[in-house]
Write an enzyme that holds these catalytic residues in place. Structure first.
Site, mmCIF file in Angstrom:
data_model
loop_
_atom_site.group_PDB
_atom_site.id
_atom_site.type_symbol
_atom_site.label_atom_id
_atom_site.label_comp_id
_atom_site.label_asym_id
_atom_site.label_seq_id
_atom_site.Cartn_x
_atom_site.Cartn_y
_atom_site.Cartn_z
ATOM 1 N N CYS A 1 0.834 -1.216 0.000
ATOM 2 C CA CYS A 1 0.000 0.000 0.000
ATOM 3 C C CYS A 1 0.863 1.258 0.000
ATOM 4 O O CYS A 1 0.613 2.205 -0.750
ATOM 5 C CB CYS A 1 -0.931 -0.022 1.207
ATOM 6 N N HIS B 1 -2.117 5.673 6.202
ATOM 7 C CA HIS B 1 -0.724 6.095 6.371
ATOM 8 C C HIS B 1 -0.631 7.552 5.903
ATOM 9 O O HIS B 1 -1.426 7.992 5.077
ATOM 10 C CB HIS B 1 0.219 5.294 5.471
#
Ligand code: NAD
Length: 337
Positions: free
Chosen positions: A139, A218
């Site tokens: 990711c 994130h």
């Protein structure tokens, strides 16, 4: 119709299965269940065929009659997407896929060397064409590759420094953390920089990383040295017009990862997902002296940004040559641009 199976029906696998089921040119042949859980119940409710990978009694005891085992699933497929925990994919390649001559897509928990090809559709779709084994990068790496490739195409990149502030665990996960610490990755560079280079082969990049007590996305901060001078408005327009990147703004009250996740839920996205990389407009900056140092911050929804990549990768591996068309088809099914 491309016949696809999903082995490893967890955070990533269940999303890939739903995405496959949404494609007009694909058919979901089934998913595996390693052990019985609420995920298996949902797969059953959705009408997906369920295949065992170990003890079928675990399913039977909980009222689920399996449609066979993994060997039966593999007989029905053109491509298997392996979304098992890291390193299990490599074991599955050696145990099943290679001997059965099944094409397989792997996830970012596997090493690049397992497939020799790592993939982000808008960066290197062509490298996946007709391949038997391809890895979708993690990711974080997907997020870095999407925006850096966009910047590199227009301005050229001399070098990048990026820091990944990583969520401690996925929202459902009761085992990982931290819950009260900021934990730096004590290796230089962090593995993300070399991983970006498996897709963007010529970009010089150095990364650092740390984990924080959050489950919501994130956050990356990037400093990019450009070969050509850039102007702030042009960079904003560039990101606005690039696929799978979304500009988010303070004026919309999208000031944090929490608000972006709420926004995704309000948009009615399946599972409240945000597969686009979100770049904060007000956090894009260009140094005033030379105009060739670009700074920006982006948020990455770890559970979903790699899902469209898996779909495009399947098409590429099956010989569909038009990467842009594949991205459009996938985007349409996700309701993203
Ligand atoms: P997960 O733990 O949520 O799901 C893994 C699933 O595989 C579980 O349902 C588990 O029961 C099942 N499983 C375990 N062993 C198995 C086996 N031998 N055979 C078949 N199924 C088995 O993990 P995840 O987060 O979905 O990660 C899967 C892959 O995706 C990893 O490579 C990971 O690095 C990568 N990835 C994860 C994220 C994320 O944020 N969660 C993001 C991008 C990529």
């Amino acid at each position: 119709m491309i016949k696809v199976g999903v082995n490893g029906y967890g955070t990533i696998g269940k999303r890939i299965a739903d995405a496959v089921a949404m494609q007009k040119d694909m058919k979901l042949a089934g998913v595996t269940a390693h052990s019985y859980s609420f995920n298996t119940e949902v797969a059953k409710q959705k009408g997906y065929k369920i295949f065992t990978v170990n003890d079928e009694n675990d399913l039977k005891l909980n009222g689920i009659k399996p449609d066979g085992d993994i060997n039966n699933l593999l007989e029905e497929l053109d491509v298997i997407v392996d979304a098992t925990p890291k390193k299990v994919g490599k074991e599955n390649l050696d145990k099943y896929y290679r001997s059965k001559k099944i094409k397989a897509v792997f996830q970012g928990g596997e090493r690049h060397e397992v497939t020799g090809t790592s993939f982000v559709a808008q960066c290197n779709y062509n490298e996946g064409i007709n391949k038997d084994y391809v890895r979708i990068v993690s990711c974080n790496t997907t997020g870095l590759c999407r925006t850096l490739h966009t910047v590199d195409k227009k301005y050229g990149i001399s070098s990048v420094h990026a820091t990944m502030i990583r969520r401690g665990a996925d929202p459902w996960d009761i085992y990982h953390g931290p819950i009260n610490a900021i934990v730096p990755v004590l290796e230089m560079p962090s593995h993300h920089g070399p991983d970006v280079q498996t897709v963007l082969h010529n970009v010089e990049i150095f990364t650092t990383a740390l984990s924080v007590p959050s489950t919501l996305m994130h956050l990356h901060t990037l400093t990019v040295d450009l070969k050509k001078k850039a102007n702030l408005n042009d960079v904003i327009e560039l990101f606005k017009n690039s696929t799978r990147i979304r500009i988010v703004r303070n004026a919309e009250h999208l000031r944090s990862t929490a608000e972006i996740m709420e926004f995704a839920r309000d948009l009615g996205r399946l599972r409240g997902d945000m597969p686009e990389i979100c770049v904060w407009q007000e956090a894009i900056g260009i140094t005033s002296n030379a105009h060739n140092k670009l700074l920006y911050m982006q948020a990455v929804h770890q559970e979903s940004d790699v899902i469209p990549e898996n779909i495009d990768c399947i098409r590429a591996m099956m010989g569909f040559k038009d990467g842009e068309k594949s991205i459009q088809m996938t985007n349409k099914s996700f309701g993203i641009k």
